[in-house]
Design a protein around this motif. Sequence first.
Motif, PDB file in Angstrom:
ATOM      1  N   GLU A  83      -6.964  15.611  17.625  1.00  0.00           N
ATOM      2  CA  GLU A  83      -6.439  15.664  18.989  1.00  0.00           C
ATOM      3  C   GLU A  83      -5.388  16.763  19.168  1.00  0.00           C
ATOM      4  O   GLU A  83      -4.237  16.494  19.527  1.00  0.00           O
ATOM      5  CB  GLU A  83      -5.854  14.306  19.402  1.00  0.00           C
TER       6      GLU A  83
ATOM      7  N   ARG B 121       0.847  -1.199   0.000  1.00  0.00           N
ATOM      8  CA  ARG B 121       0.000   0.000   0.000  1.00  0.00           C
ATOM      9  C   ARG B 121       0.879   1.245   0.000  1.00  0.00           C
ATOM     10  O   ARG B 121       0.742   2.105   0.840  1.00  0.00           O
ATOM     11  CB  ARG B 121      -0.896   0.036   1.237  1.00  0.00           C
TER      12      ARG B 121
ATOM     13  N   TYR C 102      -9.029   0.441   5.771  1.00  0.00           N
ATOM     14  CA  TYR C 102      -7.656   0.241   5.322  1.00  0.00           C
ATOM     15  C   TYR C 102      -7.580  -1.142   4.701  1.00  0.00           C
ATOM     16  O   TYR C 102      -7.995  -2.115   5.331  1.00  0.00           O
ATOM     17  CB  TYR C 102      -6.690   0.318   6.501  1.00  0.00           C
TER      18      TYR C 102
ATOM     19  N   GLN D 221      -2.918  13.523  13.592  1.00  0.00           N
ATOM     20  CA  GLN D 221      -2.704  13.148  14.990  1.00  0.00           C
ATOM     21  C   GLN D 221      -1.211  13.147  15.327  1.00  0.00           C
ATOM     22  O   GLN D 221      -0.797  13.532  16.400  1.00  0.00           O
ATOM     23  CB  GLN D 221      -3.314  11.777  15.258  1.00  0.00           C
TER      24      GLN D 221
ATOM     25  N   HIS E 250     -10.737  14.542  23.293  1.00  0.00           N
ATOM     26  CA  HIS E 250     -11.003  13.431  24.202  1.00  0.00           C
ATOM     27  C   HIS E 250     -11.713  13.882  25.473  1.00  0.00           C
ATOM     28  O   HIS E 250     -12.387  13.089  26.111  1.00  0.00           O
ATOM     29  CB  HIS E 250      -9.700  12.701  24.557  1.00  0.00           C
TER      30      HIS E 250
ATOM     31  N   ILE F 246     -13.495   0.043   8.546  1.00  0.00           N
ATOM     32  CA  ILE F 246     -13.601   0.666   9.860  1.00  0.00           C
ATOM     33  C   ILE F 246     -14.997   1.254  10.047  1.00  0.00           C
ATOM     34  O   ILE F 246     -15.627   1.080  11.074  1.00  0.00           O
ATOM     35  CB  ILE F 246     -12.542   1.778  10.031  1.00  0.00           C
TER      36      ILE F 246
ATOM     37  N   LYS G  25     -12.309   7.827  14.824  1.00  0.00           N
ATOM     38  CA  LYS G  25     -12.352   9.289  14.702  1.00  0.00           C
ATOM     39  C   LYS G  25     -11.312   9.797  13.711  1.00  0.00           C
ATOM     40  O   LYS G  25     -11.618  10.585  12.817  1.00  0.00           O
ATOM     41  CB  LYS G  25     -12.108   9.936  16.070  1.00  0.00           C
ATOM     42  N   SER G  26     -10.078   9.315  13.889  1.00  0.00           N
ATOM     43  CA  SER G  26      -9.024   9.763  12.961  1.00  0.00           C
ATOM     44  C   SER G  26      -9.335   9.297  11.544  1.00  0.00           C
ATOM     45  O   SER G  26      -9.091  10.023  10.575  1.00  0.00           O
ATOM     46  CB  SER G  26      -7.669   9.198  13.388  1.00  0.00           C
ATOM     47  N   THR G  27      -9.862   8.077  11.452  1.00  0.00           N
ATOM     48  CA  THR G  27     -10.198   7.541  10.138  1.00  0.00           C
ATOM     49  C   THR G  27     -11.227   8.434   9.445  1.00  0.00           C
ATOM     50  O   THR G  27     -11.100   8.754   8.255  1.00  0.00           O
ATOM     51  CB  THR G  27     -10.734   6.110  10.297  1.00  0.00           C
TER      52      THR G  27
ATOM     53  N   PRO H 134     -14.665   6.665  21.975  1.00  0.00           N
ATOM     54  CA  PRO H 134     -13.575   5.915  22.597  1.00  0.00           C
ATOM     55  C   PRO H 134     -12.379   5.713  21.662  1.00  0.00           C
ATOM     56  O   PRO H 134     -12.520   5.849  20.440  1.00  0.00           O
ATOM     57  CB  PRO H 134     -14.196   4.566  22.960  1.00  0.00           C
ATOM     58  N   ASN H 135     -11.251   5.342  22.221  1.00  0.00           N
ATOM     59  CA  ASN H 135     -10.052   5.027  21.422  1.00  0.00           C
ATOM     60  C   ASN H 135     -10.366   3.952  20.392  1.00  0.00           C
ATOM     61  O   ASN H 135     -11.052   2.985  20.686  1.00  0.00           O
ATOM     62  CB  ASN H 135      -8.928   4.489  22.320  1.00  0.00           C
ATOM     63  N   GLY H 136      -9.875   4.148  19.209  1.00  0.00           N
ATOM     64  CA  GLY H 136     -10.019   3.131  18.174  1.00  0.00           C
ATOM     65  C   GLY H 136     -11.383   3.066  17.523  1.00  0.00           C
ATOM     66  O   GLY H 136     -11.660   2.150  16.747  1.00  0.00           O
ATOM     67  N   CYS H 137     -12.261   4.042  17.789  1.00  0.00           N
ATOM     68  CA  CYS H 137     -13.610   3.946  17.227  1.00  0.00           C
ATOM     69  C   CYS H 137     -13.656   4.488  15.806  1.00  0.00           C
ATOM     70  O   CYS H 137     -14.660   4.357  15.118  1.00  0.00           O
ATOM     71  CB  CYS H 137     -14.611   4.675  18.097  1.00  0.00           C
TER      72      CYS H 137
ATOM     73  N   ARG I 206      -9.707  -4.135   5.645  1.00  0.00           N
ATOM     74  CA  ARG I 206     -10.377  -3.870   6.901  1.00  0.00           C
ATOM     75  C   ARG I 206     -11.301  -2.679   6.823  1.00  0.00           C
ATOM     76  O   ARG I 206     -10.870  -1.562   6.585  1.00  0.00           O
ATOM     77  CB  ARG I 206      -9.311  -3.624   7.962  1.00  0.00           C
TER      78      ARG I 206
END
Lengths: 361, 267
Positions: free
Chosen positions: B169, A165, B17, B88, B201, B22, B46-48, B41-44, B20
């Motif tokens: 963030e 990628r 990605y 980030q 956050h 998201i 947001k950045s994506t 929450p972390n990993g939910c 995967r």
Amino acid sequence: MSALPRAEHVDFGYRSGSLRSRFASARLPLRVLGVSALLLGLAVAVAVAAIRYGDYPLTAEQVLSTLLGGGEPFHRIVVLEWRLPVAIAAVAFGALLGLGGAIFQSITRNPLGSPDVIGFDAGAYTAVVVVTLVVGSGGTWSIAAAAIVGGLATAFAVYLLAWRRGVQGFRLIIVGIGVAAMLGSLNSYLITRADITDAMSVGFWSAGSIARVTWSSLTPSLVLGTVIVLAAIALSPALKRLELGDDAAITQGTRPGPVRLALLVLGVATTALVTAAAGPIGFIALVAPQLARRITRSAGVSLLAASAMGAALLAAAHLLSLLIAQVYRSIPVGLITVCLGGLYLIWLLIRETRRQAGAPR
Amino acid sequence: MTAHPPRLVIEDATIGYDQRTIAERLSLEIPDGSFTAIIGPNGCGKSTLLRALARVLTPSTGRVLLDGKAITQYGSKEVARRMGLLPQTSLAPDGIRVADLVARGRSPYQSLFQQWRSSDEQAVAEALEATRLTELSGRLVDELSGGQRQRVWVAMLLAQQTGIMLLDEPTTFLDIAHQYELLELLRTFHDEGKTLVAVLHDLDQAARYADHLVVMRDGSVVTSGPPAEVVTAELVQEVFGLPCIVAPDPVTGTPTVVPLDPRSVVR
Ligand SMILES: Nc1ncnc2c1ncn2[C@@H]1O[C@H](COP(=O)(O)OP(=O)(O)OP(=O)(O)O)[C@@H](O)[C@H]1O
Ligand SMILES: [Mg+2]
């Protein structure tokens, strides 16, 4: 240029001027420009000084008067036909190697990035050995073509192997080192299969020497080199944006994938060109950008300063090889750059170890 | 509902990605002139989501609209003049100085021949001034404190002079005083009419500074709207799994989250 109101003036922390006109504007980092000009001047001076030396030594006056259009007919042949192309090659090839190294170190964000690291030299060598074994040691042009094809094919293979990628700098270096090591063992094997004349001729080629450059091999190199330099200038704003990471680069209007590929091609092209004309000349690409960065204190690697430093280094190595030939025997410039590069790596290692041990720099 | 059409819209987008995924079929509108905070929450994701809005990631289905037009139909520099992103994590070139880095924000306006117009210098000077970095402009970025460095990145984004600013963030690594200082700075940008989207956050800070909250969980938007309506004890329990009460902030009256003592909660 004009007296700006106070709020408009920005202090960059170093001396810089600005150039403004209707058609062009630029900020001029004076130190980078000054050092680059100095290095280029030095490179030219050293290359001209080197014209004196060879099997038929000349005095400085003879060289200068011949270069300025005078001189005896025989001196004109020695200087203008034989040695001038070599002097030009020292400066131009050095600059190209420095440029290629700067491009690679910027893309890979790693001071060990250089076109030879991604296997170019090893691939070129393999192809040259194969062609020598098959065709014989005669043809300069077939050797040059083999070097380019072999080098490009290897660089391309390394690029594909490192691809996930997109290509990330560190992976590129690791894959490149691995492929180069594998090709190295193949090269050793091939040499054991060669007869003695072929092995010698490959050996000479692989030592890398600009002494064999002639006008007919230099002219196409200069034309292509100019194209490469212009393309690098055109891509340099995008290269600077990539320094901030892909996310920032995209949001500032760059497409990292195509830009990075184009830059890799340019970087490899610099080495391909030099290798085709002179054989592999190692370490200039590796060393020049870092030395230039230390002297100019530029942010990131500067393409201009790295090129100027590359020119100065190769011109100096060329002069050194001629001086050694005066007292001992002729040593190809490629061997000298490898020795200088080895010293540089040792110095780098010591410095890094010291730094990790917490000693003051 | 605002009178103006939303500046940034993501419609029915599937983002991920490689293989995967998201976020699936995600839709969201960023109101014009809003200070939108994305929380979750972390990993939910947001950045994506932010990266999809900034066209760093291309959605595999659906689309992103910028000022009513598909973002893919703009030239990349044109987008860069309308919308900027503070990622980030950011990378600074070795040995770069503050003003040089801030000046990098001007690159969408520069061409091969026009590299440093007086408008560029003006924008950089203003960005340094607004982030109180004028005194530090000649310093090496590597030698700044974390808080100062974060201001440099914000200044670079500011120098880009975009109507829309996306910030992932922006307050992490800052002490509490510098967090509020940065949020106040963002508020001044908002007051000047910019549209801000920030991943935050701290729910209390989000409720205090944002006028539009987007709450995410597991790659989807749970709810969105004004903080006073969105932040409830049930929502915090549902999204973060944190038992709490929501009380008005004694200073601003905006909702604040006060966690319950787990030892006194009935099991
Ligand atoms: N470059 C990537 N490649 C593959 N998966 C990724 C990548 N970046 C993030 N992810 C995954 O996508 C999911 C969402 O990540 P994202 O960074 O959007 O979360 P986030 O809400 O911003 O979290 P945080 O609050 O920790 O920053 C995570 O499960 C993460 O592992
Ligand atoms: Mg995140």
